[in-house]
Design a protein around this motif. Structure first.
Motif, PDB file in Angstrom:
ATOM      1  N   TRP A  49       0.844  -1.198   0.000  1.00 14.79           N
ATOM      2  CA  TRP A  49       0.000   0.000   0.000  1.00 14.79           C
ATOM      3  C   TRP A  49       0.879   1.248   0.000  1.00 14.79           C
ATOM      4  O   TRP A  49       0.646   2.192  -0.768  1.00 14.79           O
ATOM      5  N   PHE A  81       2.893   6.632  -6.949  1.00 18.01           N
ATOM      6  CA  PHE A  81       1.912   7.597  -7.457  1.00 18.01           C
ATOM      7  C   PHE A  81       2.400   9.023  -7.238  1.00 18.01           C
ATOM      8  O   PHE A  81       2.304   9.872  -8.129  1.00 18.01           O
ATOM      9  N   CYS A  82       2.932   9.295  -6.054  1.00 21.78           N
ATOM     10  CA  CYS A  82       3.438  10.639  -5.735  1.00 21.78           C
ATOM     11  C   CYS A  82       4.615  11.031  -6.613  1.00 21.78           C
ATOM     12  O   CYS A  82       4.800  12.218  -6.930  1.00 21.78           O
ATOM     13  N   VAL A 113      -1.476   9.963   3.663  1.00 22.53           N
ATOM     14  CA  VAL A 113      -1.467   8.498   3.731  1.00 22.53           C
ATOM     15  C   VAL A 113      -0.065   7.991   4.048  1.00 22.53           C
ATOM     16  O   VAL A 113       0.120   7.064   4.855  1.00 22.53           O
ATOM     17  N   SER A 173      -2.379  11.631  -0.636  1.00 22.40           N
ATOM     18  CA  SER A 173      -1.318  10.620  -0.598  1.00 22.40           C
ATOM     19  C   SER A 173      -0.206  11.007   0.368  1.00 22.40           C
ATOM     20  O   SER A 173       0.414  10.144   0.993  1.00 22.40           O
ATOM     21  N   ARG A 174       0.048  12.299   0.507  1.00 17.67           N
ATOM     22  CA  ARG A 174       1.109  12.739   1.426  1.00 17.67           C
ATOM     23  C   ARG A 174       0.732  12.492   2.878  1.00 17.67           C
ATOM     24  O   ARG A 174       1.593  12.253   3.725  1.00 17.67           O
ATOM     25  N   LEU A 195      -5.924  13.706  -4.874  1.00  8.75           N
ATOM     26  CA  LEU A 195      -5.244  12.453  -4.551  1.00  8.75           C
ATOM     27  C   LEU A 195      -3.777  12.668  -4.187  1.00  8.75           C
ATOM     28  O   LEU A 195      -3.258  12.003  -3.283  1.00  8.75           O
ATOM     29  N   TRP A 199       1.356   4.133  -3.179  1.00  5.49           N
ATOM     30  CA  TRP A 199       1.129   5.563  -3.015  1.00  5.49           C
ATOM     31  C   TRP A 199       2.414   6.360  -3.247  1.00  5.49           C
ATOM     32  O   TRP A 199       2.388   7.469  -3.792  1.00  5.49           O
ATOM     33  N   ASN A 200       3.551   5.778  -2.869  1.00  4.23           N
ATOM     34  CA  ASN A 200       4.817   6.478  -3.071  1.00  4.23           C
ATOM     35  C   ASN A 200       5.141   6.601  -4.559  1.00  4.23           C
ATOM     36  O   ASN A 200       5.612   7.653  -5.022  1.00  4.23           O
TER      37      ASN A 200
END
Length: 223
Positions: free
Chosen positions: A54, A61-62, A176, A173-174, A169, A58-59
């Motif tokens: 997970w 994606f960022c 998350v 995300s940051r 998002l 997200w990392n």
């Protein structure tokens, strides 16, 4: 034209007010803000610690849709605009997207807030405001302003929907990943919007429409 300018100024002032509120909370260590930040960071940290995949997702994606990627893509657009001698668009994108990195560093230096101790990935620099939230907000809004005139109404709706989704998002995300407090992200969104609005007012990508532009020439009735 006046209505659009007034709307931009009004919303930019509101965004600055939000940013100032978040800044004051950080600078003066308001308890309610700290508690609100912690109430979101703690459960997300538990989820991330239990699910490494997970966190990795997200990392990535960022990184793919982060400010650096947007600035690199915008640089290509700027070069294309200069080749076509569209200096107005090039200057607007330089001032908004490329120089947003400078605005981010100035804003961060004004508070120098530490990152959350529960960060799930490595992040450099201070925490407030979120550079990802600020940079992506400016980039998306600036690029939308450039492409809007060439899009059909339906395309504009889709472009705005995708743009807003990316902005939201990236900011979430940051949080998350626990590399930013929620108030950092809110401040980044607010300052990013205000700076994009300022650029639209000062160095607009399109030539302002005047009354003479809107009024068609009247044929000489004597002929």
């Amino acid at each position: 034209m006046k209505a659009r300018t007034g709307w931009l100024i009004g919303t930019a002032v509101a965004a600055i007010a939000v940013y100032t509120l978040m800044w004051a909370g950080c600078a003066w260590h308001w308890t309610w803000q700290a508690e609100l930040d912690a109430s979101m960071l703690e459960p997300l940290h538990r989820v991330g610690a239990a699910h490494p995949g997970w966190v990795t997702g997200w990392n990535v994606f960022c990184t793919v849709l982060g400010p650096a990627a947007f600035r690199l893509a915008t640089l290509v657009v700027i070069i294309g605009a200069l080749v076509r001698r569209n200096v107005r668009v090039a200057l607007f994108l330089i001032a908004s997207v490329e120089l947003s990195a400078v605005i981010t560093e100035i804003a961060k230096a004004s508070v120098d807030r530490p990152r959350p101790a529960t960060a799930l990935v490595t992040a450099y620099g201070s925490s407030f405001p979120s550079g990802h939230a600020l940079g992506v907000t400016v980039s998306v809004l600036a690029l939308l302003a450039v492409v809007f005139p060439v899009l059909r109404p339906g395309g504009r709706v889709w472009a705005v929907a995708v743009g807003v989704t990316v902005i939201v998002l990236i900011g979430l995300s940051r949080v998350v990943l626990n590399v930013h407090h929620p108030s950092d992200v809110i401040a980044g969104w607010a300052l990013g919007y205000a700076y994009a609005a300022l650029c639209l007012l000062v160095v607009p990508p399109l030539r302002p429409v005047t009354q003479s532009d809107e009024t068609p020439a009247v044929a000489d009735s004597a002929r």
